[in-house]
Design a protein around this motif. Structure first.
Motif, PDB file in Angstrom:
ATOM      1  N   GLN A   1      31.612  31.699  40.115  1.00 45.00           N
ATOM      2  CA  GLN A   1      30.208  31.177  40.337  1.00 45.00           C
ATOM      3  C   GLN A   1      29.480  31.958  41.334  1.00 45.00           C
ATOM      4  N   GLN A   2      29.808  31.028  42.158  1.00 48.12           N
ATOM      5  CA  GLN A   2      29.270  31.620  43.725  1.00 48.12           C
ATOM      6  C   GLN A   2      29.420  33.510  43.792  1.00 48.12           C
ATOM      7  N   ARG A   3      30.314  34.362  43.285  1.00 44.62           N
ATOM      8  CA  ARG A   3      30.234  35.336  43.296  1.00 44.62           C
ATOM      9  C   ARG A   3      29.041  36.292  41.849  1.00 44.62           C
ATOM     10  N   GLN A   4      28.465  35.190  41.206  1.00 47.79           N
ATOM     11  CA  GLN A   4      27.851  34.898  39.704  1.00 47.79           C
ATOM     12  C   GLN A   4      28.615  36.151  38.855  1.00 47.79           C
ATOM     13  N   VAL A   5      30.337  36.082  38.568  1.00 44.17           N
ATOM     14  CA  VAL A   5      30.581  36.438  37.925  1.00 44.17           C
ATOM     15  C   VAL A   5      31.173  36.072  36.524  1.00 44.17           C
ATOM     16  N   PRO A   6      30.453  36.491  35.602  1.00 45.96           N
ATOM     17  CA  PRO A   6      30.625  35.864  33.875  1.00 45.96           C
ATOM     18  C   PRO A   6      32.272  35.674  33.502  1.00 45.96           C
ATOM     19  N   LYS A   7      32.393  35.003  32.739  1.00 45.93           N
ATOM     20  CA  LYS A   7      33.334  35.028  31.732  1.00 45.93           C
ATOM     21  C   LYS A   7      34.237  36.026  31.258  1.00 45.93           C
ATOM     22  N   TRP A   8      32.787  36.383  30.294  1.00 44.79           N
ATOM     23  CA  TRP A   8      33.396  37.871  29.494  1.00 44.79           C
ATOM     24  C   TRP A   8      34.178  38.676  30.507  1.00 44.79           C
ATOM     25  N   PRO A   9      34.207  39.507  31.334  1.00 43.99           N
ATOM     26  CA  PRO A   9      34.906  40.610  31.540  1.00 43.99           C
ATOM     27  C   PRO A   9      36.273  39.988  31.992  1.00 43.99           C
ATOM     28  N   ILE A  10      36.744  38.479  32.545  1.00 41.68           N
ATOM     29  CA  ILE A  10      37.927  38.278  32.553  1.00 41.68           C
ATOM     30  C   ILE A  10      38.178  37.938  31.460  1.00 41.68           C
ATOM     31  N   THR A  11      37.136  38.033  30.330  1.00 38.10           N
ATOM     32  CA  THR A  11      38.246  37.548  28.787  1.00 38.10           C
ATOM     33  C   THR A  11      38.527  39.131  28.327  1.00 38.10           C
ATOM     34  N   VAL A  12      37.793  39.893  28.581  1.00 41.55           N
ATOM     35  CA  VAL A  12      38.596  40.859  28.269  1.00 41.55           C
ATOM     36  C   VAL A  12      39.910  41.885  29.799  1.00 41.55           C
ATOM     37  N   GLY A  13      39.514  41.401  30.763  1.00 40.88           N
ATOM     38  CA  GLY A  13      40.680  41.713  31.466  1.00 40.88           C
ATOM     39  C   GLY A  13      41.716  40.729  30.598  1.00 40.88           C
ATOM     40  N   LEU A  14      42.253  39.566  30.316  1.00 41.76           N
ATOM     41  CA  LEU A  14      43.136  39.376  29.459  1.00 41.76           C
ATOM     42  C   LEU A  14      43.472  39.458  28.343  1.00 41.76           C
ATOM     43  N   LEU A  15      42.494  40.067  27.441  1.00 43.89           N
ATOM     44  CA  LEU A  15      43.071  41.081  26.344  1.00 43.89           C
ATOM     45  C   LEU A  15      43.532  42.094  26.649  1.00 43.89           C
ATOM     46  N   LEU A  16      42.775  43.186  27.729  1.00 51.69           N
ATOM     47  CA  LEU A  16      43.951  44.598  27.200  1.00 51.69           C
ATOM     48  C   LEU A  16      45.207  44.231  28.711  1.00 51.69           C
ATOM     49  N   GLY A  17      45.136  42.528  29.115  1.00 50.51           N
ATOM     50  CA  GLY A  17      46.274  42.366  29.989  1.00 50.51           C
ATOM     51  C   GLY A  17      47.399  41.984  28.490  1.00 50.51           C
ATOM     52  N   VAL A  18      46.905  41.428  27.831  1.00 48.27           N
ATOM     53  CA  VAL A  18      47.651  41.132  26.678  1.00 48.27           C
ATOM     54  C   VAL A  18      48.290  42.511  25.749  1.00 48.27           C
ATOM     55  N   VAL A  19      47.408  43.530  25.706  1.00 51.74           N
ATOM     56  CA  VAL A  19      48.330  44.367  25.090  1.00 51.74           C
ATOM     57  C   VAL A  19      48.582  45.679  26.335  1.00 51.74           C
TER      58      VAL A  19
ATOM     59  N   ALA B   1      34.111  47.595  41.852  1.00 48.58           N
ATOM     60  CA  ALA B   1      35.361  47.285  42.469  1.00 48.58           C
ATOM     61  C   ALA B   1      35.597  45.647  43.359  1.00 48.58           C
ATOM     62  N   VAL B   2      34.150  45.704  43.976  1.00 53.15           N
ATOM     63  CA  VAL B   2      34.029  44.669  44.562  1.00 53.15           C
ATOM     64  C   VAL B   2      34.531  43.698  44.277  1.00 53.15           C
ATOM     65  N   THR B   3      32.847  43.312  43.449  1.00 58.70           N
ATOM     66  CA  THR B   3      33.243  41.771  42.232  1.00 58.70           C
ATOM     67  C   THR B   3      35.024  42.268  41.737  1.00 58.70           C
ATOM     68  N   SER B   4      35.618  42.945  40.786  1.00 62.80           N
ATOM     69  CA  SER B   4      36.462  42.889  40.721  1.00 62.80           C
ATOM     70  C   SER B   4      38.118  42.174  41.309  1.00 62.80           C
ATOM     71  N   TRP B   5      38.358  43.062  42.631  1.00 65.71           N
ATOM     72  CA  TRP B   5      38.763  42.192  43.729  1.00 65.71           C
ATOM     73  C   TRP B   5      38.309  40.868  43.901  1.00 65.71           C
ATOM     74  N   GLU B   6      37.316  40.509  44.137  1.00 63.86           N
ATOM     75  CA  GLU B   6      36.858  39.195  44.412  1.00 63.86           C
ATOM     76  C   GLU B   6      37.538  38.327  43.241  1.00 63.86           C
ATOM     77  N   THR B   7      37.168  38.526  42.215  1.00 65.67           N
ATOM     78  CA  THR B   7      37.591  37.689  40.710  1.00 65.67           C
ATOM     79  C   THR B   7      39.052  37.595  41.394  1.00 65.67           C
ATOM     80  N   VAL B   8      39.406  38.876  41.358  1.00 68.10           N
ATOM     81  CA  VAL B   8      41.400  38.799  41.196  1.00 68.10           C
ATOM     82  C   VAL B   8      42.096  38.146  41.949  1.00 68.10           C
ATOM     83  N   LYS B   9      41.559  37.614  43.335  1.00 73.55           N
ATOM     84  CA  LYS B   9      41.671  37.028  44.627  1.00 73.55           C
ATOM     85  C   LYS B   9      41.972  35.297  44.527  1.00 73.55           C
TER      86      LYS B   9
END
Length: 163
Positions: A76-94, A127-135
């Motif tokens: 929330q502090q980084r203002q990352v919405p939930k849908w990119p994480i959902t896309v990541g999870l779906l592609l992770g399952v694939v 890349a920056v927001t993705s890395w912060e999300t992964v961390k």
């Protein structure tokens, strides 16, 4: 085999599969660890089974809530919405099916990066927001895993002293 032996084996297997499920979030990890403790409490030979179950539930709740709250606050502090994480999870399952073993984390990171790139329209910022999300997600997983490992240790002590 006696009921107590079957309960001990089932409890330990559920807890170990649950620990794997926390690291690879395809299985409900903490729920499986708690389920193992519940199996031992109901059918085990230990008089401490219900105490172990109670302690395990408290540890699992602390781990799950801490992980959820800290990760959510960080995203929330980084203002990352939930849908990119959902896309990541779906592609992770694939990815898990395309490349067993490493496909889940690779698919998640690639899916997250592509979704963030689509969202912010800048690869460097994505890349920056993705890395912060992964961390943030990694920290949450470590907290939940640590508490689940403690709960599994409590269960193991209860099983070991039940004979």
């Amino acid at each position: 085999m006696t009921v107590e032996v079957v309960a001990a084996i089932a409890a330990v297997v559920l807890a170990l599969v649950g620990l794997v499920g926390i690291v690879f979030p395809v299985l409900p990890g903490s729920i499986l660890v708690g389920g193992g403790a519940l199996v031992w409490a109901i059918w085990g030979a230990s008089s401490w089974g219900w105490v172990a179950f109670g302690v395990a539930v408290v540890l699992l709740l602390i781990g799950g809530l801490s992980s959820w709250l800290l990760t959510g606050r960080s995203l929330q502090q980084r203002q990352v919405p939930k849908w990119p994480i959902t896309v990541g999870l779906l592609l992770g399952v694939v990815g898990m099916f395309l490349l067993p073993g490493l496909g889940l984390p690779i698919g998640f990171v690639v899916g997250l990066l592509v979704a963030e790139w689509y969202r912010v329209r800048d690869l460097r910022q994505a890349a920056v927001t993705s890395w912060e999300t992964v961390k943030a997600l990694g920290l949450g997983i470590l907290i939940e895993l640590g508490c689940a490992m403690l709960a599994t240790a409590v269960l193991a002590v209860s099983v070991a002293t039940g004979w």
